[in-house]
Design a protein around this motif. Structure first.
Motif, PDB file in Angstrom:
ATOM      1  N   MET A   1      45.075 -14.967   7.323  1.00 57.90           N
ATOM      2  CA  MET A   1      44.691 -13.914   6.416  1.00 57.90           C
ATOM      3  C   MET A   1      45.886 -13.394   5.617  1.00 57.90           C
ATOM      4  O   MET A   1      45.747 -13.121   4.434  1.00 57.90           O
ATOM      5  CB  MET A   1      44.122 -12.749   7.221  1.00 57.90           C
ATOM      6  N   LYS A   2      47.017 -13.259   6.314  1.00 57.02           N
ATOM      7  CA  LYS A   2      48.217 -12.751   5.670  1.00 57.02           C
ATOM      8  C   LYS A   2      48.665 -13.699   4.551  1.00 57.02           C
ATOM      9  O   LYS A   2      49.066 -13.264   3.484  1.00 57.02           O
ATOM     10  CB  LYS A   2      49.321 -12.573   6.715  1.00 57.02           C
ATOM     11  N   ARG A   3      48.575 -15.020   4.819  1.00 60.36           N
ATOM     12  CA  ARG A   3      48.958 -16.009   3.805  1.00 60.36           C
ATOM     13  C   ARG A   3      48.050 -15.938   2.585  1.00 60.36           C
ATOM     14  O   ARG A   3      48.506 -16.095   1.457  1.00 60.36           O
ATOM     15  CB  ARG A   3      48.901 -17.419   4.394  1.00 60.36           C
ATOM     16  N   LYS A   4      46.784 -15.712   2.820  1.00 57.98           N
ATOM     17  CA  LYS A   4      45.837 -15.606   1.720  1.00 57.98           C
ATOM     18  C   LYS A   4      46.189 -14.404   0.838  1.00 57.98           C
ATOM     19  O   LYS A   4      46.154 -14.489  -0.387  1.00 57.98           O
ATOM     20  CB  LYS A   4      44.418 -15.484   2.262  1.00 57.98           C
ATOM     21  N   GLY A   5      46.579 -13.295   1.462  1.00 54.79           N
ATOM     22  CA  GLY A   5      46.983 -12.104   0.717  1.00 54.79           C
ATOM     23  C   GLY A   5      48.240 -12.346  -0.093  1.00 54.79           C
ATOM     24  O   GLY A   5      48.354 -11.905  -1.243  1.00 54.79           O
ATOM     25  N   ILE A   6      49.184 -13.051   0.484  1.00 54.09           N
ATOM     26  CA  ILE A   6      50.428 -13.384  -0.226  1.00 54.09           C
ATOM     27  C   ILE A   6      50.123 -14.309  -1.400  1.00 54.09           C
ATOM     28  O   ILE A   6      50.654 -14.134  -2.499  1.00 54.09           O
ATOM     29  CB  ILE A   6      51.456 -14.012   0.741  1.00 54.09           C
ATOM     30  N   LEU A   7      49.244 -15.276  -1.183  1.00 51.92           N
ATOM     31  CA  LEU A   7      48.857 -16.204  -2.243  1.00 51.92           C
ATOM     32  C   LEU A   7      48.190 -15.462  -3.402  1.00 51.92           C
ATOM     33  O   LEU A   7      48.506 -15.690  -4.569  1.00 51.92           O
ATOM     34  CB  LEU A   7      47.931 -17.293  -1.685  1.00 51.92           C
ATOM     35  N   ILE A   8      47.290 -14.550  -3.080  1.00 44.81           N
ATOM     36  CA  ILE A   8      46.601 -13.777  -4.114  1.00 44.81           C
ATOM     37  C   ILE A   8      47.598 -12.901  -4.877  1.00 44.81           C
ATOM     38  O   ILE A   8      47.564 -12.837  -6.108  1.00 44.81           O
ATOM     39  CB  ILE A   8      45.463 -12.934  -3.498  1.00 44.81           C
ATOM     40  N   ALA A   9      48.502 -12.275  -4.154  1.00 46.08           N
ATOM     41  CA  ALA A   9      49.522 -11.429  -4.802  1.00 46.08           C
ATOM     42  C   ALA A   9      50.417 -12.267  -5.704  1.00 46.08           C
ATOM     43  O   ALA A   9      50.757 -11.856  -6.821  1.00 46.08           O
ATOM     44  CB  ALA A   9      50.351 -10.700  -3.753  1.00 46.08           C
ATOM     45  N   THR A  10      50.799 -13.451  -5.241  1.00 44.95           N
ATOM     46  CA  THR A  10      51.642 -14.352  -6.041  1.00 44.95           C
ATOM     47  C   THR A  10      50.910 -14.787  -7.306  1.00 44.95           C
ATOM     48  O   THR A  10      51.490 -14.787  -8.400  1.00 44.95           O
ATOM     49  CB  THR A  10      52.060 -15.583  -5.205  1.00 44.95           C
ATOM     50  N   LEU A  11      49.646 -15.157  -7.159  1.00 36.57           N
ATOM     51  CA  LEU A  11      48.852 -15.564  -8.329  1.00 36.57           C
ATOM     52  C   LEU A  11      48.701 -14.404  -9.313  1.00 36.57           C
ATOM     53  O   LEU A  11      48.773 -14.601 -10.528  1.00 36.57           O
ATOM     54  CB  LEU A  11      47.487 -16.087  -7.896  1.00 36.57           C
ATOM     55  N   ALA A  12      48.514 -13.209  -8.808  1.00 37.56           N
ATOM     56  CA  ALA A  12      48.398 -12.033  -9.674  1.00 37.56           C
ATOM     57  C   ALA A  12      49.690 -11.790 -10.435  1.00 37.56           C
ATOM     58  O   ALA A  12      49.676 -11.516 -11.641  1.00 37.56           O
ATOM     59  CB  ALA A  12      48.024 -10.804  -8.839  1.00 37.56           C
ATOM     60  N   LEU A  13      50.824 -11.920  -9.749  1.00 40.40           N
ATOM     61  CA  LEU A  13      52.125 -11.751 -10.415  1.00 40.40           C
ATOM     62  C   LEU A  13      52.347 -12.818 -11.481  1.00 40.40           C
ATOM     63  O   LEU A  13      52.859 -12.538 -12.562  1.00 40.40           O
ATOM     64  CB  LEU A  13      53.260 -11.773  -9.400  1.00 40.40           C
ATOM     65  N   LEU A  14      51.968 -14.055 -11.183  1.00 40.06           N
ATOM     66  CA  LEU A  14      52.100 -15.135 -12.171  1.00 40.06           C
ATOM     67  C   LEU A  14      51.211 -14.872 -13.387  1.00 40.06           C
ATOM     68  O   LEU A  14      51.613 -15.122 -14.524  1.00 40.06           O
ATOM     69  CB  LEU A  14      51.759 -16.485 -11.539  1.00 40.06           C
ATOM     70  N   ALA A  15      50.002 -14.370 -13.146  1.00 38.14           N
ATOM     71  CA  ALA A  15      49.103 -14.050 -14.250  1.00 38.14           C
ATOM     72  C   ALA A  15      49.698 -12.944 -15.124  1.00 38.14           C
ATOM     73  O   ALA A  15      49.669 -13.028 -16.352  1.00 38.14           O
ATOM     74  CB  ALA A  15      47.734 -13.641 -13.717  1.00 38.14           C
ATOM     75  N   ILE A  16      50.250 -11.924 -14.486  1.00 37.52           N
ATOM     76  CA  ILE A  16      50.876 -10.820 -15.233  1.00 37.52           C
ATOM     77  C   ILE A  16      52.080 -11.333 -16.017  1.00 37.52           C
ATOM     78  O   ILE A  16      52.251 -11.008 -17.191  1.00 37.52           O
ATOM     79  CB  ILE A  16      51.265  -9.673 -14.279  1.00 37.52           C
ATOM     80  N   ALA A  17      52.914 -12.151 -15.389  1.00 35.37           N
ATOM     81  CA  ALA A  17      54.091 -12.722 -16.063  1.00 35.37           C
ATOM     82  C   ALA A  17      53.650 -13.576 -17.250  1.00 35.37           C
ATOM     83  O   ALA A  17      54.258 -13.526 -18.322  1.00 35.37           O
ATOM     84  CB  ALA A  17      54.932 -13.536 -15.091  1.00 35.37           C
ATOM     85  N   GLY A  18      52.599 -14.359 -17.068  1.00 32.56           N
ATOM     86  CA  GLY A  18      52.076 -15.182 -18.163  1.00 32.56           C
ATOM     87  C   GLY A  18      51.577 -14.336 -19.313  1.00 32.56           C
ATOM     88  O   GLY A  18      51.830 -14.640 -20.481  1.00 32.56           O
ATOM     89  N   PHE A  19      50.880 -13.264 -19.003  1.00 33.03           N
ATOM     90  CA  PHE A  19      50.370 -12.358 -20.034  1.00 33.03           C
ATOM     91  C   PHE A  19      51.525 -11.706 -20.800  1.00 33.03           C
ATOM     92  O   PHE A  19      51.509 -11.640 -22.022  1.00 33.03           O
ATOM     93  CB  PHE A  19      49.473 -11.289 -19.413  1.00 33.03           C
ATOM     94  N   ILE A  20      52.528 -11.244 -20.090  1.00 30.42           N
ATOM     95  CA  ILE A  20      53.695 -10.616 -20.723  1.00 30.42           C
ATOM     96  C   ILE A  20      54.417 -11.625 -21.611  1.00 30.42           C
ATOM     97  O   ILE A  20      54.801 -11.317 -22.741  1.00 30.42           O
ATOM     98  CB  ILE A  20      54.636 -10.002 -19.666  1.00 30.42           C
ATOM     99  N   THR A  21      54.585 -12.843 -21.114  1.00 31.83           N
ATOM    100  CA  THR A  21      55.216 -13.893 -21.916  1.00 31.83           C
ATOM    101  C   THR A  21      54.410 -14.153 -23.179  1.00 31.83           C
ATOM    102  O   THR A  21      54.963 -14.246 -24.278  1.00 31.83           O
ATOM    103  CB  THR A  21      55.359 -15.198 -21.102  1.00 31.83           C
ATOM    104  N   TYR A  22      53.114 -14.249 -23.050  1.00 33.50           N
ATOM    105  CA  TYR A  22      52.256 -14.467 -24.216  1.00 33.50           C
ATOM    106  C   TYR A  22      52.408 -13.329 -25.215  1.00 33.50           C
ATOM    107  O   TYR A  22      52.582 -13.559 -26.408  1.00 33.50           O
ATOM    108  CB  TYR A  22      50.789 -14.599 -23.797  1.00 33.50           C
TER     109      TYR A  22
END
Length: 179
Positions: A1-22
């Motif tokens: 469960m903890k890994r799933k939370g870390i994965l979701i948080a990482t994906l969210a950060l990547l999405a935010i970084a991608g949006f900011i870059t765009y």
């Protein structure tokens, strides 16, 4: 469960970084205020702040220049006005440069077709009237003629951005050249 939370948080950060870059690299909104040619003339030409770097003779363009060189100068002149991810070189958009460019393009036989020559003269005529509302479109037309692949214009600089560009490229750059 903890890994799933870390994965979701990482994906969210990547999405935010991608949006900011765009947003910072590709998104563009029209500026509220642009630098007018009258303001440019009053601030830089009438004070002779650009006197030492004004004139197309300093960049080696004349009536005998090949189309490639003429396009390069026109392209570099638009850099003062446009938003692009990459810009190589700059030539000030001064009254003298525009007038010299008009004379060179109208008298040369080195432009590939009469249609291209006519379009270049129409662009210069707008610039001569102080109309830079389509400088990004003008840039991209010239850029396409040059088979450009990087640095496509995506809008116009705001007044503050253009003043900063002028300061960095023409005022500070001139000082560095003089040393």
């Amino acid at each position: 469960m903890k890994r799933k939370g870390i994965l979701i948080a990482t994906l969210a950060l990547l999405a935010i970084a991608g949006f900011i870059t765009y947003q910072t690299r590709f998104a563009y909104s029209e500026p509220d205020e642009v630098l007018t040619q009258d303001e440019f003339v009053e601030t830089f030409e009438e004070t002779e702040a650009l006197k030492e770097i004004d004139g197309l003779d300093r960049v080696g363009v004349n009536g005998n220049s090949p189309e490639e060189k003429i396009l390069d100068v026109m392209h570099q002149m638009t850099h003062q006005k446009i938003v692009a991810n990459q810009k190589w070189g700059a030539v000030p958009m001064t009254t003298r440069n525009i007038e010299q460019l008009e004379s060179i393009v109208s008298s040369t036989d080195n432009i590939r077709t009469p249609e291209v020559k006519k379009q270049l003269l129409q662009i210069i005529a707008k610039w001569k009237q102080g109309d830079f509302s389509e400088a990004d479109t003008d840039h991209n037309y010239i850029w396409d003629l040059q088979d450009g692949t990087l640095g496509k214009a995506r809008g116009l600089l705001s007044k503050e951005e253009e003043l900063q560009f002028i300061e960095e490229w023409f005022i500070e750059g001139k000082v560095e050249e003089d040393k």
